[in-house]
Design an enzyme around this catalytic site. Structure first.
Site, mmCIF file in Angstrom:
data_model
loop_
_atom_site.group_PDB
_atom_site.id
_atom_site.type_symbol
_atom_site.label_atom_id
_atom_site.label_comp_id
_atom_site.label_asym_id
_atom_site.label_seq_id
_atom_site.Cartn_x
_atom_site.Cartn_y
_atom_site.Cartn_z
ATOM 1 N N HIS A 99 80.651 17.510 -91.305
ATOM 2 C CA HIS A 99 81.091 18.870 -90.992
ATOM 3 C C HIS A 99 80.972 19.755 -92.233
ATOM 4 O O HIS A 99 81.873 19.751 -93.077
ATOM 5 C CB HIS A 99 82.550 18.860 -90.517
ATOM 6 C CG HIS A 99 82.752 18.271 -89.167
ATOM 7 N ND1 HIS A 99 82.701 19.023 -88.017
ATOM 8 C CD2 HIS A 99 82.992 16.992 -88.785
ATOM 9 C CE1 HIS A 99 82.917 18.238 -86.970
ATOM 10 N NE2 HIS A 99 83.085 16.998 -87.408
ATOM 11 N N CYS A 144 77.503 17.504 -86.234
ATOM 12 C CA CYS A 144 78.312 16.448 -85.613
ATOM 13 C C CYS A 144 77.743 16.070 -84.240
ATOM 14 O O CYS A 144 76.613 15.608 -84.152
ATOM 15 C CB CYS A 144 79.780 16.857 -85.558
ATOM 16 S SG CYS A 144 80.893 15.473 -85.173
ATOM 17 N N GLU A 161 81.448 22.879 -92.434
ATOM 18 C CA GLU A 161 82.519 23.882 -92.410
ATOM 19 C C GLU A 161 83.838 23.332 -92.928
ATOM 20 O O GLU A 161 84.771 24.090 -93.213
ATOM 21 C CB GLU A 161 82.690 24.430 -90.984
ATOM 22 C CG GLU A 161 83.423 23.543 -90.012
ATOM 23 C CD GLU A 161 82.589 22.414 -89.408
ATOM 24 O OE1 GLU A 161 83.099 21.712 -88.506
ATOM 25 O OE2 GLU A 161 81.422 22.247 -89.824
#
Length: 212
Positions: free
Chosen positions: A192, A82, A194
């Site tokens: 992202h 990001c 995650e």
């Protein structure tokens, strides 16, 4: 045993990044750290972040982390996420601030003129939610991830590399934009991992095993 440093420069909640890396790297040492010495000693480095580019660059320098980030990006497996991707570029339109200059190019905002979907409907900025990521070619971090897989995005700005050869993926949102870059030991993504379910965990697992 691999040591992974997740750089904490005070911007954003890094818990989800740390938990995802711990999940794919059992038995390895995972350090969320603002200590340049820990970053320097790590085998590989994750450089995440969220927030505004001027704030991120200021906080990075206040913590004395710039030299450690630049050294890691030059010498060891390095994953930007990001804002951590955007900060690697020369300059950002967000606040008109210089970045770290690891990659040549600009960070630019989505233009209103581009913000139309295929059906002509107006698209919202920030770009928020799941979208397809079209790979620019083979790379170890794409192993086991289908081309066009969906990842989770939250951003109003994106990178525009001067050298198209560093683009590792593109995504369509009003216009096609670079959603991942890669060169040598560096891989960086706008989305992202995650927060991107199994595809994101696979990318993180690939990073842990990556030997550039």
């Amino acid at each position: 045993m691999t040591t992974v440093a997740i750089i904490d420069y005070g911007m954003g909640n890094l818990r989800s990044v740390a938990k995802a890396v711990e999940h794919v790297a059992p038995g390895h040492r995972i350090h969320v750290t603002c200590d340049p010495a820990v970053v320097a000693a790590a085998d590989r480095v994750v450089f995440p972040g969220q927030g505004a580019m001027p704030d991120c660059m200021r906080e990075l320098d206040l913590r004395g982390l710039r030299p450690a980030v630049l050294a890691a990006a030059a010498t060891k497996p390095f994953l930007g996420i990001c804002i951590g991707q955007q900060m690697l570029f020369e300059h950002s339109e967000e606040g008109d601030v210089p970045g770290l200059g690891v990659f040549e190019g600009e960070v630019v905002r989505f233009r209103d003129a581009d913000m139309l979907g295929a059906d002509g409907a107006r698209l919202k900025v920030p770009h928020m939610g799941w979208n397809e990521v079209w790979q620019g070619g083979e790379h170890a971090l794409w192993e086991g991830i289908p081309d066009g897989e969906r990842f989770y995005f939250v951003h109003s700005y994106y990178v525009s590399p001067s050298d198209p050869a560093v683009s590792a993926a593109e995504t369509l949102y009003g216009r096609r934009f670079t959603s991942a870059v890669a060169r040598a030991n560096i891989f960086a993504v706008q989305f992202h991992p995650e927060k991107s379910a199994q595809a994101g965990l696979r990318l993180l697992s690939n990073f842990i095993r990556w030997a550039p």
